[in-house]
Design an enzyme around this catalytic site. Sequence first.
Site, PDB file in Angstrom:
ATOM      1  N   LYS A  95      46.150   6.483  -5.737  1.00  0.00           N
ATOM      2  CA  LYS A  95      47.228   7.376  -5.301  1.00  0.00           C
ATOM      3  C   LYS A  95      47.859   8.095  -6.503  1.00  0.00           C
ATOM      4  O   LYS A  95      47.191   8.893  -7.127  1.00  0.00           O
ATOM      5  CB  LYS A  95      48.219   6.566  -4.477  1.00  0.00           C
ATOM      6  N   ASP A 144      53.929  -4.434  -3.320  1.00  0.00           N
ATOM      7  CA  ASP A 144      53.025  -3.273  -3.332  1.00  0.00           C
ATOM      8  C   ASP A 144      53.885  -2.070  -3.697  1.00  0.00           C
ATOM      9  O   ASP A 144      54.695  -1.605  -2.901  1.00  0.00           O
ATOM     10  CB  ASP A 144      52.374  -3.113  -1.948  1.00  0.00           C
ATOM     11  N   TYR A 193      50.739  -2.106   4.713  1.00  0.00           N
ATOM     12  CA  TYR A 193      49.642  -1.134   4.655  1.00  0.00           C
ATOM     13  C   TYR A 193      48.484  -1.630   5.530  1.00  0.00           C
ATOM     14  O   TYR A 193      48.001  -2.759   5.333  1.00  0.00           O
ATOM     15  CB  TYR A 193      49.178  -0.953   3.208  1.00  0.00           C
ATOM     16  N   ARG A 247      31.662  -6.792 -17.376  1.00  0.00           N
ATOM     17  CA  ARG A 247      32.356  -7.312 -16.184  1.00  0.00           C
ATOM     18  C   ARG A 247      33.604  -8.092 -16.605  1.00  0.00           C
ATOM     19  O   ARG A 247      34.605  -8.097 -15.909  1.00  0.00           O
ATOM     20  CB  ARG A 247      31.435  -8.166 -15.308  1.00  0.00           C
TER      21      ARG A 247
HETATM   22  C1  LIG Z   1      46.088   3.205  -0.280  1.00  0.00           C
HETATM   23  C2  LIG Z   1      46.952   2.022  -0.279  1.00  0.00           C
HETATM   24  C3  LIG Z   1      46.425   0.742  -0.499  1.00  0.00           C
HETATM   25  C4  LIG Z   1      44.938   0.492  -0.650  1.00  0.00           C
HETATM   26  O1  LIG Z   1      44.407   1.117  -1.766  1.00  0.00           O
HETATM   27  P1  LIG Z   1      42.878   1.661  -1.861  1.00  0.00           P
HETATM   28  O2  LIG Z   1      42.813   2.215  -3.225  1.00  0.00           O
HETATM   29  O3  LIG Z   1      42.702   2.654  -0.749  1.00  0.00           O
HETATM   30  O4  LIG Z   1      41.987   0.486  -1.648  1.00  0.00           O
HETATM   31  C5  LIG Z   1      47.312  -0.324  -0.528  1.00  0.00           C
HETATM   32  N1  LIG Z   1      48.642  -0.146  -0.345  1.00  0.00           N
HETATM   33  C6  LIG Z   1      49.181   1.073  -0.133  1.00  0.00           C
HETATM   34  C7  LIG Z   1      50.644   1.203   0.075  1.00  0.00           C
HETATM   35  C8  LIG Z   1      48.358   2.196  -0.091  1.00  0.00           C
HETATM   36  O5  LIG Z   1      48.889   3.397   0.150  1.00  0.00           O
END
Ligand SMILES: *Cc1c(COP(=O)(O)O)cnc(C)c1O
Length: 372
Positions: A195, A170, A99, A47
């Site tokens: 992503k 982000d 988001y 962890r």
């Molecule tokens: C998908 C996404 C998130 C969240 O990520 P997860 O892996 O689904 O928890 C945050 N910000 C953006 C811009 C995203 O496309």
Amino acid sequence: MKTETIAIHAGNHIDGSSRAVIQPIVMSTTFERGVDGDFPGGHIYSRSSNPNRSLLENVIAQLEGGVDAASFSSGNAAGMAIFQSLKPGTHIICPDDMYHGLRNQLKNLFAGILTFDFIDVNDSEVLQQHIKPETGVIWIETPSNPLLKITDIKKVVGIAKAKGLKVVVDNTFATPICQQPLALGADIVMHSATKYFGGHSDLMGGALITAEKSDWWAKIRQVQEMGGAIPSPTDCFWLVRSIKTLPYRVKGHVYNAQLLAEFLEYHPKVERVLYPGLASHPQHEIAKDQMLAFGGMLSFIVKGDENDTHNIINKLKIFTRATSLGGVESLIEHRATVEGPDTKTPRNLLRVSVGLEHIDDLIEDLEQALNG
Ligand SMILES: *Cc1c(COP(=O)(O)O)cnc(C)c1O
């Protein structure tokens, strides 16, 4: 080193005993102590740290030009670690089109703990007006989801620095291949590794990357270790593997997205295309200035109503109707129905994650669906 080289080498380590060229998956949850009680392997308990996770964090930190990275089990867990690291009562300024998963997280899980405003972060006057004595963080998401709005990172950093505030970006849509926010003055970069980092729509992960090892960063590391929302060794292994091709995958996504955007822009059934690489994008100049490439995401607004919009996506053969982005396969999504009742997204908007299929096939598929 350039990103293509970092992506291949910074997450790899030749195993000391077997000389395996690729780091094996270390499933052990615990690590043997030396006779004097120390930890000669550098790890105590999985962890806290694990060899696969350390390599993942190393490659991600280097790709974003940061000094350290912390990885998480999802992008939302990474975002949550930021919020959990702030003193109760801290005020956060967020973009009005943040988001939706993180916006909902703030509203549902942090109401009464943190305070927040959702505003147009790119409007300097509005931004200045919302800074309060208890403001700690300005959150940026650029390009934004799903309107592909561009926020001028350097401009927001300038305002934040003057008031002693931190800036989090982000960078999920752009990836470090298209945009490097730390070099523009941001303090922390956030990613949903689900992503483009994963890139094949088959694993979830998240990451934070820091420009400096501050007390704030130490707190974030505590949230990671004590909160325990960590990725498994297997997920770390697959992420390291996928990141090796990230620079070339992103180049392909960008190439296809630009051509698809240009095709859609002149189509009579399309009202507007939102892609920062088009000269018609209202913030194209800012995008040109701060981005290295314009990314693989675009949205377009159909001439017609919600029904016409659904009719178009239902005729597509190569594009899959699904949420998410960044995989090798092209996805298309009616965003308003995913975001729920409080969405401001137009009902005739479609968001496209442009994949790595041949561009001629993608254009042909959209052409037949739009004309059908
Ligand atoms: C998908 C996404 C998130 C969240 O990520 P997860 O892996 O689904 O928890 C945050 N910000 C953006 C811009 C995203 O496309």
